[in-house]
Design a protein around this motif. Sequence first.
Motif, PDB file in Angstrom:
ATOM      1  N   GLY A  20       0.834  -1.188   0.000  1.00  0.00           N
ATOM      2  CA  GLY A  20       0.000   0.000   0.000  1.00  0.00           C
ATOM      3  C   GLY A  20       0.872   1.243   0.000  1.00  0.00           C
ATOM      4  O   GLY A  20       2.104   1.155  -0.077  1.00  0.00           O
ATOM      5  N   MET A  41      -6.808   3.640   5.887  1.00  0.00           N
ATOM      6  CA  MET A  41      -7.253   3.640   4.496  1.00  0.00           C
ATOM      7  C   MET A  41      -6.073   3.866   3.551  1.00  0.00           C
ATOM      8  O   MET A  41      -6.058   3.378   2.427  1.00  0.00           O
ATOM      9  CB  MET A  41      -8.333   4.706   4.262  1.00  0.00           C
ATOM     10  CG  MET A  41      -9.731   4.313   4.711  1.00  0.00           C
ATOM     11  SD  MET A  41     -10.303   2.709   4.080  1.00  0.00           S
ATOM     12  CE  MET A  41     -10.568   3.059   2.347  1.00  0.00           C
ATOM     13  N   ASP A  43      -3.202   2.634   3.797  1.00  0.00           N
ATOM     14  CA  ASP A  43      -2.542   1.355   3.549  1.00  0.00           C
ATOM     15  C   ASP A  43      -3.283   0.540   2.497  1.00  0.00           C
ATOM     16  O   ASP A  43      -2.770  -0.450   1.991  1.00  0.00           O
ATOM     17  CB  ASP A  43      -2.465   0.528   4.844  1.00  0.00           C
ATOM     18  CG  ASP A  43      -1.508   1.153   5.845  1.00  0.00           C
ATOM     19  OD1 ASP A  43      -0.356   1.404   5.464  1.00  0.00           O
ATOM     20  OD2 ASP A  43      -1.940   1.403   6.986  1.00  0.00           O
ATOM     21  N   LEU A  44      -4.498   0.957   2.223  1.00  0.00           N
ATOM     22  CA  LEU A  44      -5.313   0.222   1.253  1.00  0.00           C
ATOM     23  C   LEU A  44      -5.390   0.961  -0.081  1.00  0.00           C
ATOM     24  O   LEU A  44      -6.261   0.699  -0.909  1.00  0.00           O
ATOM     25  CB  LEU A  44      -6.719  -0.003   1.829  1.00  0.00           C
ATOM     26  CG  LEU A  44      -6.759  -0.894   3.080  1.00  0.00           C
ATOM     27  CD1 LEU A  44      -8.110  -0.817   3.764  1.00  0.00           C
ATOM     28  CD2 LEU A  44      -6.433  -2.344   2.705  1.00  0.00           C
ATOM     29  N   ARG A  45      -4.449   1.904  -0.264  1.00  0.00           N
ATOM     30  CA  ARG A  45      -4.408   2.667  -1.525  1.00  0.00           C
ATOM     31  C   ARG A  45      -3.412   2.032  -2.482  1.00  0.00           C
ATOM     32  O   ARG A  45      -2.309   1.656  -2.096  1.00  0.00           O
ATOM     33  CB  ARG A  45      -3.964   4.107  -1.237  1.00  0.00           C
ATOM     34  CG  ARG A  45      -5.007   4.973  -0.507  1.00  0.00           C
ATOM     35  CD  ARG A  45      -5.951   5.651  -1.477  1.00  0.00           C
ATOM     36  NE  ARG A  45      -5.252   6.321  -2.570  1.00  0.00           N
ATOM     37  CZ  ARG A  45      -4.811   7.579  -2.524  1.00  0.00           C
ATOM     38  NH1 ARG A  45      -4.993   8.323  -1.465  1.00  0.00           N
ATOM     39  NH2 ARG A  45      -4.195   8.107  -3.572  1.00  0.00           N
ATOM     40  N   ILE A  46      -3.794   1.974  -3.748  1.00  0.00           N
ATOM     41  CA  ILE A  46      -2.897   1.431  -4.763  1.00  0.00           C
ATOM     42  C   ILE A  46      -1.731   2.397  -4.963  1.00  0.00           C
ATOM     43  O   ILE A  46      -1.855   3.605  -4.728  1.00  0.00           O
ATOM     44  CB  ILE A  46      -3.655   1.178  -6.087  1.00  0.00           C
ATOM     45  CG1 ILE A  46      -2.853   0.264  -7.013  1.00  0.00           C
ATOM     46  CG2 ILE A  46      -4.002   2.488  -6.788  1.00  0.00           C
ATOM     47  CD1 ILE A  46      -3.664  -0.296  -8.174  1.00  0.00           C
TER      48      ILE A  46
ATOM     49  N   ARG B 501      -7.833  -3.784  -4.222  1.00  0.00           N
ATOM     50  CA  ARG B 501      -7.402  -2.574  -4.920  1.00  0.00           C
ATOM     51  C   ARG B 501      -5.911  -2.311  -4.781  1.00  0.00           C
ATOM     52  O   ARG B 501      -5.375  -1.454  -5.473  1.00  0.00           O
ATOM     53  CB  ARG B 501      -8.234  -1.363  -4.484  1.00  0.00           C
ATOM     54  CG  ARG B 501      -8.252  -1.112  -3.015  1.00  0.00           C
ATOM     55  CD  ARG B 501      -9.055   0.131  -2.685  1.00  0.00           C
ATOM     56  NE  ARG B 501     -10.520  -0.072  -2.814  1.00  0.00           N
ATOM     57  CZ  ARG B 501     -11.413   0.865  -2.557  1.00  0.00           C
ATOM     58  NH1 ARG B 501     -11.027   2.067  -2.182  1.00  0.00           N
ATOM     59  NH2 ARG B 501     -12.690   0.609  -2.682  1.00  0.00           N
ATOM     60  N   LEU B 502      -5.227  -3.039  -3.920  1.00  0.00           N
ATOM     61  CA  LEU B 502      -3.787  -2.823  -3.747  1.00  0.00           C
ATOM     62  C   LEU B 502      -2.987  -3.287  -4.959  1.00  0.00           C
ATOM     63  O   LEU B 502      -2.105  -2.584  -5.436  1.00  0.00           O
ATOM     64  CB  LEU B 502      -3.296  -3.585  -2.512  1.00  0.00           C
ATOM     65  CG  LEU B 502      -3.512  -2.879  -1.187  1.00  0.00           C
ATOM     66  CD1 LEU B 502      -2.929  -3.714  -0.061  1.00  0.00           C
ATOM     67  CD2 LEU B 502      -2.853  -1.515  -1.209  1.00  0.00           C
TER      68      LEU B 502
END
Lengths: 139, 756
Positions: A20, A41, A43-46, B501-502
């Motif tokens: 992340g 949140m 850490d959950l981002r591309i 989504r990662l």
Amino acid sequence: MSHTRADYPLAETQPGAVTGKHGKALPEITLDAVLAGEVTMEDLRITPQALQAQADVARDVGRPTLALNFERGAELVEVPQDFIMQVYELLRPGRAKSKEELIEAAATMRETYQAERIARFIEEAAETYAARGLFTFRF
Amino acid sequence: MTPRMNRWKRFADWDERPLRLDKFAAEDPANGFSAFSSPADPKPGIGIKGGRVVSLDGVLEHDYDMIDRFIARHHIDQEVASEAMALDSATVARWLVDMNVPRETLVRLAHGMTPAKLAEVVSQLNALEIAFAYSKMRARKTPGNQAHVTNAKDDPLQLAADAATAVAFGFDEIETTMRVSRNAWSNAVACAVGGAVGRWGTLFQCSSEEAEELRIAMAGFTSYAETVSVYGTEKSFTDGDDTPWSKAFLAAAYASRGVKMRCTSGAGSELLMGFHEAKSLLYLEARCLCLQRGMGVQGTQNGGIDGAPLTATIPGGVRELMAENLIAVWLDLECASGNDARSTESEIRVGAKILPYLIAGSDLICSGMGSILKYDNSFNPSLINGEELEDYLVLQRDFEADGGLTPLPESRAIELRERAVEAIAAVFEELGLSTPTEDMKTSVVYASGSDDTRSLMPRDVSFISEAIKERGISVIDVVKALAKRGFREEAENLLNVVKLRLSGDYLQTSAMIRNGRIVSAVNDPNDYLGPGSGYRVSEERRLQLNDIRDVLDQKEVLRSEALHEKDEARHIRYRNLGPAADGSATDDVVIGISPAFGLKLYRTTAGHRLSEVLGAMLDAIRARGLKARVVRFRHTADTSFLGLSAARLAGSGIGIGIQAKGTAVIHQRDRQPHNNLELFSNAPITRLEHYRALGANAAAYALGEMPEPIVVPQRGEAMGSRYHARVALIYAIETGLTEAGAAPEEVEIILTGAKS
């Protein structure tokens, strides 16, 4: 290193390399970590890297336009949500009253966020809107 | 005197059918009402000079509108264009249905084709060819399906229960929307939680205003977006409040947040919006699709969508919807192939509409199917809805075609609904959003639709929704709340969806999740090259598709007969008197009963006790002063032969043959076996009074009279579909007891006269 279809799905072939925004890898993002308050949140981002990897895969399987979209996406990862929404709004018909407003947004994308592809894309829109008379009053 | 009339009554009958609620429009290209071609459609053409597309379908570069520009710059693959555009359209059309021409070859060519060229090619295919080409050209091998999950009250408890149910039926995606737009956040949380019950991997979207939808995705509740609409004329596009660039920017924004998205387009939208430029529906949609490929979106929702009902009013409209789906997959886009807005009131048109997609397969056959009742569908009723979902399950079984769904046992449905309602209630309580009462929860668990619930109302929901939004509650908070309240499995499931989504794996074309793994056009590409290739229903999957409810087998038939055995024992006794003699008296009428009659089988298919049936016939014969004998035959179970054998034993030459299921015949000694006097073949609708009349007529024939034949009135019931499975199983019991050459046995019938 460019990715190919052999690397797909990344979450299965190289889960440890999928991270992340804060560098936390997929296997570390567990329910217990969430409950311990160690996952946000963010850490959950591309990441731009993951999007680039997907762009490579898309290109490898013959989907160049999809790859370009992922690459534009990669450039937007670091752009704050509000600015994204502001630019989206500006790109809608009649929101910008002149070409310059879009050119200015493109410049911010380029200079502040190093979003070169996005900047060019906005400039192309500006040129088109001027040619098609879209900078008119709508509401 | 019958009066003269001004109409044939059949037309009056037809007026009453649901079909007549559908309105049909005349073909009128000038006003935009043409499916496949219009005089205003351009001829295919392209000019390339100095690395620029300088003309596109007859329009020169300086005259390009926004859409032409976008297609010229972002869709047309200049390395392929000259070759592709020079090909004869009829030849390419034949390649589309040629299993020996691989998909990749055709996809490469499409990338060099203009909208008019794509439309010209697919126009050459008939409906069957389109369906076949679609099956060959769709991007992902394994078919999938999408459900709508909404309700008329925006009730989050019901949304959670219905989401869980949809997930259990096997939908790969669920889509919600609201009656009241500010309820979006509540809908999103409710469906996210409900969709996490039972298994993980169902993708979820909350269709709302563009900016709001992206915010909800950012908060982690939704996992894809679909309602990013594009249009085929410039004026429709701007009235839709977007441009190709704003929509493409939005596409990049979704990618940047790791959220899957597809665009929406479809025939009829430009016509509805009043800017059709007198072009055909197919040509305008071809523009939309080239645009979408140019934008770099992985897929499209097309096939009419909101314009499907209008398109279906136009000659060839339904074929056009199929053709535009074909262009989408030919361009290598994921296709959520419409079959959503209900385009007709005719159930026949519904079934006909869905069938090609069911047998061809599609990334998402419906986009989506109403998993809820029609009145609860906040998008508008779907082609197939909660009411008809079982019909769809049976179609899958009929054609051994994988429509993406799996039959769900009722007990499992209740279990999941309970769990989902408890889960969302726990989340609401934990986050201080609402405290649903036991009655609310229970009313939802067992409800078929929101008419049956006593639960949260739209206004209550608005408070919940605005609190979620204002307090910045994210999916992390919901995951924590679930785990804290003991819904650990659901918390894991929900977290797994967000984790997708990662890596961005599910951003690739046609991605869905099956058994916890990504399945997309990258790792599950459609490799159709003729029989034996492409998607095949595995034996394991076939058994799943077969497993609909209330399936009859021999065990089931014997079980229900066993229930009647004791009952009949109180009413009748059959006493075997030994070999039956030839009757010589002219007042002798014989009733021939079948091998299992009263021994293994006890009721007719209409549900009458065999004792009552026999009693009625015997009474009627005796009432005419004749003697009636009962003889059991074991050499045959066939009605005609039972009847004829009985007639030959009878002194009067008149016999009745009757099987345990109730099929009966009146026969006469000298006739051919299948040329009887009267046949009572529709046992399921044959009532006791008919058996009584049968006995009376047999007696009349024996007395040399010519009675009015008994007609058992039928109203067109599909007797075969209702009874034949049971009949065949029952008849097998009869034939199983037959014995070649077995002699007829005289049977004494003792009716006890028991009242019940």
